[in-house]
Design an enzyme around this catalytic site. Sequence first.
Site, PDB file in Angstrom:
ATOM      1  N   THR A 171       1.232  -1.325  -0.099  1.00 56.52           N
ATOM      2  CA  THR A 171      -0.003  -0.115   0.083  1.00 56.52           C
ATOM      3  C   THR A 171       1.253   1.059   0.043  1.00 56.52           C
ATOM      4  O   THR A 171       1.875   1.352   0.570  1.00 56.52           O
ATOM      5  CB  THR A 171      -1.350  -0.042   1.391  1.00 56.52           C
ATOM      6  OG1 THR A 171       0.082   0.105   2.523  1.00 56.52           O
ATOM      7  CG2 THR A 171      -1.735  -0.786   1.139  1.00 56.52           C
TER       8      THR A 171
ATOM      9  N   PHE B 140       1.655   6.217   0.994  1.00 58.02           N
ATOM     10  CA  PHE B 140       1.004   6.424   1.855  1.00 58.02           C
ATOM     11  C   PHE B 140       0.727   7.362   2.033  1.00 58.02           C
ATOM     12  O   PHE B 140       0.074   7.755   3.266  1.00 58.02           O
ATOM     13  CB  PHE B 140       2.307   7.176   2.153  1.00 58.02           C
ATOM     14  CG  PHE B 140       2.705   7.894   0.818  1.00 58.02           C
ATOM     15  CD1 PHE B 140       1.548   9.653   1.007  1.00 58.02           C
ATOM     16  CD2 PHE B 140       3.442   8.566  -0.364  1.00 58.02           C
ATOM     17  CE1 PHE B 140       1.564  10.913   0.252  1.00 58.02           C
ATOM     18  CE2 PHE B 140       3.304   9.135  -1.667  1.00 58.02           C
ATOM     19  CZ  PHE B 140       2.756  11.104  -1.167  1.00 58.02           C
ATOM     20  N   ASN B 141      -0.663   7.450   0.714  1.00 60.72           N
ATOM     21  CA  ASN B 141      -1.451   8.914   1.596  1.00 60.72           C
ATOM     22  C   ASN B 141      -2.475   8.510   1.923  1.00 60.72           C
ATOM     23  O   ASN B 141      -3.213   9.988   2.455  1.00 60.72           O
ATOM     24  CB  ASN B 141      -1.834   9.237  -0.583  1.00 60.72           C
ATOM     25  CG  ASN B 141      -2.564   7.959  -0.896  1.00 60.72           C
ATOM     26  OD1 ASN B 141      -2.518   7.097  -0.821  1.00 60.72           O
ATOM     27  ND2 ASN B 141      -3.578   8.473  -2.197  1.00 60.72           N
TER      28      ASN B 141
ATOM     29  N   LYS C  11       2.811  -5.254   3.001  1.00 65.79           N
ATOM     30  CA  LYS C  11       3.508  -4.453   3.984  1.00 65.79           C
ATOM     31  C   LYS C  11       2.936  -3.150   3.599  1.00 65.79           C
ATOM     32  O   LYS C  11       2.602  -2.562   1.910  1.00 65.79           O
ATOM     33  CB  LYS C  11       4.557  -4.506   2.263  1.00 65.79           C
ATOM     34  CG  LYS C  11       5.276  -3.845   2.783  1.00 65.79           C
ATOM     35  CD  LYS C  11       6.641  -3.707   2.393  1.00 65.79           C
ATOM     36  CE  LYS C  11       6.467  -3.087   1.620  1.00 65.79           C
ATOM     37  NZ  LYS C  11       6.128  -1.551   1.892  1.00 65.79           N
TER      38      LYS C  11
ATOM     39  N   GLU D  17      -3.564  -1.071  -8.652  1.00 67.16           N
ATOM     40  CA  GLU D  17      -4.411   1.063  -8.434  1.00 67.16           C
ATOM     41  C   GLU D  17      -3.354   1.730  -8.765  1.00 67.16           C
ATOM     42  O   GLU D  17      -2.776   1.875  -8.143  1.00 67.16           O
ATOM     43  CB  GLU D  17      -5.404   0.870  -7.361  1.00 67.16           C
ATOM     44  CG  GLU D  17      -6.252  -0.058  -6.814  1.00 67.16           C
ATOM     45  CD  GLU D  17      -7.097  -0.343  -8.492  1.00 67.16           C
ATOM     46  OE1 GLU D  17      -7.323   1.275  -9.252  1.00 67.16           O
ATOM     47  OE2 GLU D  17      -8.052  -1.138  -8.597  1.00 67.16           O
TER      48      GLU D  17
ATOM     49  N   CYS E 169      -4.911   9.379  -5.615  1.00 64.18           N
ATOM     50  CA  CYS E 169      -4.849   9.181  -6.766  1.00 64.18           C
ATOM     51  C   CYS E 169      -5.852  10.428  -7.427  1.00 64.18           C
ATOM     52  O   CYS E 169      -5.628  10.419  -8.667  1.00 64.18           O
ATOM     53  CB  CYS E 169      -4.983   7.473  -6.671  1.00 64.18           C
ATOM     54  SG  CYS E 169      -6.222   7.217  -6.050  1.00 64.18           S
TER      55      CYS E 169
ATOM     56  N   GLU F  67       2.101  13.009 -13.277  1.00 64.47           N
ATOM     57  CA  GLU F  67       1.095  13.254 -11.894  1.00 64.47           C
ATOM     58  C   GLU F  67       2.140  14.272 -11.575  1.00 64.47           C
ATOM     59  O   GLU F  67       3.391  14.074 -10.795  1.00 64.47           O
ATOM     60  CB  GLU F  67       0.657  12.083 -11.238  1.00 64.47           C
ATOM     61  CG  GLU F  67      -0.022  11.894 -10.311  1.00 64.47           C
ATOM     62  CD  GLU F  67       0.411  10.627  -9.562  1.00 64.47           C
ATOM     63  OE1 GLU F  67       1.401   9.961  -9.296  1.00 64.47           O
ATOM     64  OE2 GLU F  67      -0.736  10.593  -8.935  1.00 64.47           O
TER      65      GLU F  67
END
Length: 485
Positions: free
Chosen positions: A159, A161-162, A185, A258, A292, A386
């Site tokens: 995953t 950090f956001n 993780k 994703e 995202c 991005e």
Amino acid sequence: MNAIVESRPSLPVRHEALRICGEQIRREQLIEVRNPYTGELVGTVPKATIADVKRAFAYAHAYRARLTRYERAQILRRAAEIVRERTEEISLLITAEAGLCRKDSLYEAGRVSDVLVFGANEALKDDGQVFSCDLTPHGKQRRVYTQRDPLLGVISAITPFNHPMNQVAHKVVPSIATNNRIVVKPSEKVPLSAYLLADILYAAGLPQEMLQVLTGDPAEIGDELITNEQVDLITFTGGVSIGKYIASKMGYRRAVLELGGNDPIIVMEDADLDEASTLAVSGSYKNSGQRCTAIKRMLVHEAVADRFVELLVEKTRAWHWGDPADPDTDMGTVIDEAAAKSFEAQVNDAVSRGAKLLYGNIRKGALYSPTVLDYVMPDMPLVKYETFGPVSPVIRFRDIDDAIRISNSTDYGLSSSVCTNRMDYVTRFISELEVGSVNVREVPGYRLELTPFGGIKDSGLGYKEGVQEAMKSFTHVKTYSLPWS
Ligand code: NAD
């Protein structure tokens, strides 16, 4: 299962252990987690070794979960209750480790609780299908049935950090709801919330074999997480480059990827500009612009651009940024100083290429102000790639053909927002934008935790998340047939 804590006036420092093999395991090598705003130590987590990762997968693989649908739903419901009871603590922890403001971290705790409730509800639904077979001359007096079985191997989840806890919830909850075993993780930048969520689920009755959490240096343990032979499926949320690396390395197994986004808000000439500019600022600055699906490009019809930009600057000025721990703050820090510096550099680059800075581009450590630029061109790196921070770049366009062309001109295809009341425009946007979702008069990030969500092109392979779709990804359909007279 509590972590060792030291007393501190604000939040106790958490010295976490790996949650693997049903134990709490400590390692000498640690990762320090520091508050991006104050620089204070928030906690430490162990650096797992490759051997730790192998043991975690073996432990999960040896276990077969046999919880009834009722039991799974009960565990998830209980966990949702605990999350609601401990919302304040969860919010403080997210704010401390990620620098997100209290408004954002309280909102995130609420979302986690929603994910758990939706998971509980979905666990109770039978999603099998029934087909009669006497439909054609070749048919028989039989029926074909389907059921969704958990994977034979283990799920490996990685995953970003956001959203320190909600990203983890979106992997773990569908896994529990489908009787799978998962090893997570979390991002080494925000690993503490993941351990807290695991402890909440264990306290709610989850067998430890069904969820393990480990932390470490991705350069060391990353490959084991994606190539271990006991892994059947990798579910990854994060940037495009790591996502593509995983796709190239993982071999013969499933992956749900994703990845990054570059979502537009498209403002047509008939739009309600007050509404559009309100959506624009919240879509651009909430969660410090680190979603995202944050608005990363503002495509505005040239006939209304001047007025829209006025409103955008006015509402950006009112966006209160600063100390994340202050309950009145609308926007805290970004994840770290390096990220803030990169936004400053990208904005300076756009200005050097002819964009006009109207507000912001101020940096203090990891704090980066909401920032507005006008006359941005679609090929400027600021919007071609991005920019994962609170930047509002306005690109002016001529007509709907121009808007669709510019919107589709990047490699990304996650979500979008369109502001118009014209049905002919709406139908064209829905059919012609190359994205995973189109939200009419809403921010691109609008969703329920339940509903299908995910992108195409470089934003993902088209397999969606959201509790319901993730449960489909985490299962395989078994078909059986019975005689039926
Ligand atoms: P990142 O790609 O840098 O890191 C994501 C995770 O991958 C982290 O846990 C990291 O430790 C791990 N990782 C790094 N190197 C690895 C390796 N070699 N092998 C295995 N794992 C490795 O992303 P980030 O900076 O944490 O998050 C920001 C990105 O995530 C943005 O691009 C954002 O758009 C994207 N994101 C996408 C979605 C979505 O649903 N599409 C949601 C949130 C964030």
